[in-house]
Design a protein around this motif. Structure first.
Motif, PDB file in Angstrom:
ATOM      1  N   ASP A  50      13.343  12.775   1.920  1.00  0.00           N
ATOM      2  CA  ASP A  50      12.723  11.450   2.039  1.00  0.00           C
ATOM      3  C   ASP A  50      13.157  10.549   0.878  1.00  0.00           C
ATOM      4  N   ALA A  51      12.944   9.257   1.055  1.00  0.00           N
ATOM      5  CA  ALA A  51      13.324   8.299   0.014  1.00  0.00           C
ATOM      6  C   ALA A  51      12.521   8.543  -1.261  1.00  0.00           C
ATOM      7  N   ALA A  52      13.173   8.351  -2.399  1.00  0.00           N
ATOM      8  CA  ALA A  52      12.502   8.528  -3.679  1.00  0.00           C
ATOM      9  C   ALA A  52      11.414   7.470  -3.859  1.00  0.00           C
ATOM     10  N   HIS A  53      10.426   7.806  -4.667  1.00  0.00           N
ATOM     11  CA  HIS A  53       9.321   6.888  -4.940  1.00  0.00           C
ATOM     12  C   HIS A  53       9.545   6.161  -6.260  1.00  0.00           C
ATOM     13  N   GLY A  54       9.194   4.897  -6.280  1.00  0.00           N
ATOM     14  CA  GLY A  54       9.075   4.156  -7.519  1.00  0.00           C
ATOM     15  C   GLY A  54       7.609   4.081  -7.910  1.00  0.00           C
ATOM     16  N   THR A 127       5.490   4.277  -4.252  1.00  0.00           N
ATOM     17  CA  THR A 127       6.021   3.797  -2.981  1.00  0.00           C
ATOM     18  C   THR A 127       7.539   3.930  -2.909  1.00  0.00           C
ATOM     19  N   PRO A 128       8.085   4.116  -1.699  1.00  0.00           N
ATOM     20  CA  PRO A 128       9.537   4.076  -1.527  1.00  0.00           C
ATOM     21  C   PRO A 128      10.067   2.655  -1.346  1.00  0.00           C
ATOM     22  N   LEU A 129       9.198   1.653  -1.248  1.00  0.00           N
ATOM     23  CA  LEU A 129       9.648   0.283  -1.032  1.00  0.00           C
ATOM     24  C   LEU A 129      10.379  -0.259  -2.265  1.00  0.00           C
ATOM     25  N   ALA A 197      -4.349   7.624  -0.256  1.00  0.00           N
ATOM     26  CA  ALA A 197      -3.075   7.924   0.387  1.00  0.00           C
ATOM     27  C   ALA A 197      -2.650   6.805   1.315  1.00  0.00           C
ATOM     28  N   GLY A 198      -1.355   6.485   1.288  1.00  0.00           N
ATOM     29  CA  GLY A 198      -0.777   5.522   2.206  1.00  0.00           C
ATOM     30  C   GLY A 198       0.129   6.203   3.208  1.00  0.00           C
ATOM     31  N   THR A 199       0.870   5.406   3.954  1.00  0.00           N
ATOM     32  CA  THR A 199       1.732   5.950   5.004  1.00  0.00           C
ATOM     33  C   THR A 199       3.204   5.618   4.788  1.00  0.00           C
ATOM     34  N   ALA A 200       3.557   4.915   3.735  1.00  0.00           N
ATOM     35  CA  ALA A 200       4.959   4.592   3.488  1.00  0.00           C
ATOM     36  C   ALA A 200       5.745   5.879   3.289  1.00  0.00           C
ATOM     37  N   GLY A 201       6.857   5.984   3.987  1.00  0.00           N
ATOM     38  CA  GLY A 201       7.656   7.195   3.938  1.00  0.00           C
ATOM     39  C   GLY A 201       7.568   7.969   5.228  1.00  0.00           C
ATOM     40  N   SER A 202       6.385   7.906   5.891  1.00  0.00           N
ATOM     41  CA  SER A 202       6.246   8.571   7.192  1.00  0.00           C
ATOM     42  C   SER A 202       6.893   7.735   8.289  1.00  0.00           C
ATOM     43  N   ALA A 203       7.086   6.456   8.034  1.00  0.00           N
ATOM     44  CA  ALA A 203       7.782   5.551   8.961  1.00  0.00           C
ATOM     45  C   ALA A 203       8.291   4.380   8.138  1.00  0.00           C
ATOM     46  N   ASP A 204       9.189   3.601   8.691  1.00  0.00           N
ATOM     47  CA  ASP A 204       9.692   2.442   7.961  1.00  0.00           C
ATOM     48  C   ASP A 204       8.642   1.339   7.986  1.00  0.00           C
ATOM     49  N   PRO A 205       8.002   1.034   6.851  1.00  0.00           N
ATOM     50  CA  PRO A 205       6.982  -0.023   6.844  1.00  0.00           C
ATOM     51  C   PRO A 205       7.629  -1.395   6.917  1.00  0.00           C
ATOM     52  N   PRO A 206       6.918  -2.375   7.401  1.00  0.00           N
ATOM     53  CA  PRO A 206       7.485  -3.726   7.436  1.00  0.00           C
ATOM     54  C   PRO A 206       7.667  -4.269   6.026  1.00  0.00           C
ATOM     55  N   ALA A 207       8.700  -5.060   5.821  1.00  0.00           N
ATOM     56  CA  ALA A 207       8.920  -5.659   4.507  1.00  0.00           C
ATOM     57  C   ALA A 207       7.810  -6.633   4.175  1.00  0.00           C
TER      58      ALA A 207
END
Length: 302
Positions: A50-54, A127-129, A197-207
């Motif tokens: 999965d994408a790395a988190h910042g 977040t991965p955003l 807990a959030g859901t970012a990473g489980s699907a592509d969240p909207p920008a």
């Protein structure tokens, strides 16, 4: 919506600089808060592949305008790690009283905790955003509309009122908001860490999220009731009331909440009277005597 800074500064939890007790609604940080944060980040770490988190700090400049001014100046520097959430929105005039997003390095955490200790102004988003996408995501939640068409500033950087605020915004807005982070680490009223807990990473969240939209009158009333105990305590500080030196914010809030619940049972709804009676009762050294007195007074007024 007015752009005047006193309106934008959420004064519910901010006591004055002078007075016998400075009440900010939050206890000093737990001695191991940095370790709690490291452990929480590890719990919510991305799965392999999965994408790395910042890691980003969300800071409420209204809780410390001097620090807000520093953050505002930093945000104007080239390639700054600090971003004002309100930039490009109707609330941009808030300036140092606004909300700031800071992309952190590990070395930033300890001094930032020390700078914000004891005030409800700091939380951490994992977040991965990309930082720009996260800024846009949070900016979409800057305002909500009431049923009578007014605009409400959503001060989401207050970590102790955020849970009540999210409940008021409703499940659809909560789902949209959670799409922007893997975890939101909040510093609670007790000075310890509480993660959401959030859901970012489980699907592509909207920008950019659709934002909170409409908040009902009933939900707004419930949210304001959540803040009433802190309002009474701030009123007591402004009146230079003796609240008991060394009493924790958690204990003061618990006492004020119990007194207001008693007034609810007595069906006393007048906000001015509730505040006056609450301030007087809080100054009594014997909690049981305070409740007896308050019940007697409420019975005369209800």
């Amino acid at each position: 919506m007015s752009g005047e800074k006193p309106f934008l500064a959420d004064g519910v939890l901010l006591g004055p600089s002078e007075g016998p007790v400075a009440y900010y609604g939050i206890d000093p940080h737990a001695f191991d808060l940095a370790e709690q944060l490291s452990a929480a980040v590890a719990v919510h770490a991305p799965a392999p592949g999965d994408a790395a988190h910042g890691m980003h700090a969300l800071i409420d400049g209204a809780a410390n305008p001097a620090f807000g001014l520093e953050l505002l100046a930093q945000s104007r520097q080239l390639a700054s790690a600090v971003r004002p959430i309100y930039a490009g929105t109707r609330l941009e005039a808030a300036e140092e009283y606004g909300l700031f997003l800071w992309e952190l390095t590990q070395a930033d955490v300890t001094p930032l905790l020390a700078r914000c200790n004891g005030r409800p102004m700091l939380s951490f988003l994992q977040t991965p955003l990309h930082p720009r996408a996260l800024q846009s995501h949070l900016a979409a939640f800057a305002e909500a509309r009431t049923e009578d068409g007014l605009s409400m500033v959503v001060r989401m950087a207050d970590p102790i009122l955020l849970p009540a605020l999210v409940r008021a915004l409703g499940p659809q807005a909560e789902t949209q908001l959670r799409a922007g982070f893997a975890a939101w680490h909040l510093i609670g009223r007790d000075g310890g860490l509480h993660s959401w807990a959030g859901t970012a990473g489980s699907a592509d969240p909207p920008a950019v999220s659709a934002g909170p939209g409409l908040i009902t009158d009933r939900a707004f009333k419930t949210y304001m009731e959540t803040a009433e105990a802190d309002e009474v305590l701030c009123a007591a500080v402004r009146d230079k009331a003796a609240l008991g030196a060394g009493t924790s914010a958690v204990e003061l809030h618990h006492r004020a909440s119990r007194l207001l619940a008693l007034l609810d049972r007595c069906d006393l709804q007048d906000l001015r009277r509730r505040r006056q009676l609450g301030v007087t009762a809080l100054q009594m050294s014997d909690p049981l005597a305070a409740e007896f007195w308050l019940r007697e007074q409420a019975g005369r007024l209800a």
